[in-house]
Motif scaffolding. Sequence first.
Motif, PDB file in Angstrom:
ATOM      1  N   SER A 126       0.839  -1.188   0.000  1.00  7.00           N
ATOM      2  CA  SER A 126       0.000   0.000   0.000  1.00  7.00           C
ATOM      3  C   SER A 126       0.877   1.242   0.000  1.00  7.00           C
ATOM      4  O   SER A 126       1.720   1.414   0.885  1.00  7.00           O
ATOM      5  N   PRO A 139      -4.644   7.865   2.865  1.00  7.91           N
ATOM      6  CA  PRO A 139      -6.102   7.919   2.969  1.00  7.91           C
ATOM      7  C   PRO A 139      -6.655   9.254   2.495  1.00  7.91           C
ATOM      8  O   PRO A 139      -6.042  10.300   2.702  1.00  7.91           O
ATOM      9  N   ALA A 182      -8.575   7.798  10.060  1.00  2.09           N
ATOM     10  CA  ALA A 182      -7.675   6.654   9.898  1.00  2.09           C
ATOM     11  C   ALA A 182      -7.681   5.735  11.117  1.00  2.09           C
ATOM     12  O   ALA A 182      -7.525   4.526  10.997  1.00  2.09           O
ATOM     13  N   GLY A 218     -13.167  -0.172   7.590  1.00  2.00           N
ATOM     14  CA  GLY A 218     -12.683   1.147   7.179  1.00  2.00           C
ATOM     15  C   GLY A 218     -13.782   2.116   6.799  1.00  2.00           C
ATOM     16  O   GLY A 218     -13.513   3.120   6.140  1.00  2.00           O
ATOM     17  N   CYS A 230     -15.737   4.899   2.737  1.00  2.00           N
ATOM     18  CA  CYS A 230     -14.426   4.447   3.188  1.00  2.00           C
ATOM     19  C   CYS A 230     -13.504   5.645   3.429  1.00  2.00           C
ATOM     20  O   CYS A 230     -13.403   6.535   2.581  1.00  2.00           O
ATOM     21  N   HIS A 271     -10.391   5.579   3.364  1.00  2.00           N
ATOM     22  CA  HIS A 271      -9.167   5.472   2.565  1.00  2.00           C
ATOM     23  C   HIS A 271      -9.431   5.731   1.083  1.00  2.00           C
ATOM     24  O   HIS A 271      -8.851   6.645   0.493  1.00  2.00           O
ATOM     25  N   HIS A 329      -7.105   0.080   2.146  1.00  2.00           N
ATOM     26  CA  HIS A 329      -7.441  -0.400   3.482  1.00  2.00           C
ATOM     27  C   HIS A 329      -7.706  -1.904   3.455  1.00  2.00           C
ATOM     28  O   HIS A 329      -7.217  -2.643   4.325  1.00  2.00           O
ATOM     29  N   THR A 349      -5.293  -4.664   5.248  1.00  2.00           N
ATOM     30  CA  THR A 349      -5.955  -5.355   6.358  1.00  2.00           C
ATOM     31  C   THR A 349      -6.121  -6.839   6.087  1.00  2.00           C
ATOM     32  O   THR A 349      -5.872  -7.676   6.953  1.00  2.00           O
ATOM     33  N   GLN A 354      -5.156  -1.752  11.217  1.00  2.00           N
ATOM     34  CA  GLN A 354      -6.149  -0.727  11.507  1.00  2.00           C
ATOM     35  C   GLN A 354      -5.510   0.607  11.882  1.00  2.00           C
ATOM     36  O   GLN A 354      -6.067   1.673  11.603  1.00  2.00           O
ATOM     37  N   PRO A 398      -2.430   3.123   8.803  1.00  2.00           N
ATOM     38  CA  PRO A 398      -2.688   4.240   7.883  1.00  2.00           C
ATOM     39  C   PRO A 398      -2.711   5.608   8.542  1.00  2.00           C
ATOM     40  O   PRO A 398      -2.640   6.629   7.853  1.00  2.00           O
TER      41      PRO A 398
END
Length: 302
Positions: free
Chosen positions: A22, A26, A32, A63, A75, A77, A104, A108, A263, A266
Amino acid sequence: MATPSKQKHDTAKPTPASLGISTMKPKFQQYALPSKRHESFTEASVPWPKTSPVKVEDLVAAGLVYTGVGDSVRCYHCGGGLRNWETGDDPMEQHAKWYPTCQHVLITKGKTYIHCVEAGENPEHLSEQRPKVKQSSPDDLAFQQQQEAMQAAAEFGYSDESIRIAAGLFRERKGASSKFKGSDLVSILMEMEDDPDLALNADVLDSRSPATPLDQTESADDDLQSLVFENERLKASFNCKICLDNRADVIFLPCGHIVSCPQCAPALDLCPVCRKSIMGLVKAQFANTRIDVENDYGECDA
């Protein structure tokens, strides 16, 4: 003179996302952290519908942030929106289905999870493919829980003898088969500080086997306490340093430090260890840890 032409490679260079990395920040950085997303549901001026078939905790883990309109969420992100939830919907699966490039979901759950959802496979079956481990008996688990509770009380500075007395008092009050928590012991220990007579009248034999000699019991208790302490120390070293709850299994790039869970990662711009800028995140897969149904996945039979 003829010269050989350069060979043309058809293989496309893999993108960070295809490697499970990633690199995008975000869209709504203020959400976040899971706690902030949860506040969007609990402190909204327009309450989240009580009749919604999905749990707020599952939406937060996926998210998603409440928009304040109907059952519409977005979301933090990728900014993708979802609404019209139905019974049986899994927020993370729906997120992966409609927004498979979301970072996300990628960090995750991992790219294998996303591939399975895209292929129409049930990602829950992935945990069934993991090798089975020997399960502890209920008696072993209960004993371990009691020892962990005693270790938790020891962290407040109480002696082993005082903790055993508190355990005996708890069983006198609640029954010999009752299970105590660390908070139960600490509460009784505080009572003992206010009223020393409690310790004098307590039956501490409940916390030992009456058939075991005293010196052997104390030696076994010391060894067990050492093992419990070491076990707790090792488990704590794997915990997320932000929420102190989930397992830390996200690698910061380029520094390579593992500090937080998917979690919490980010929300960070700098690595808390070396203070270097975080340019990318990748989920670590530990081969020698216990099975984690939520985080570890095998290959998808797509």
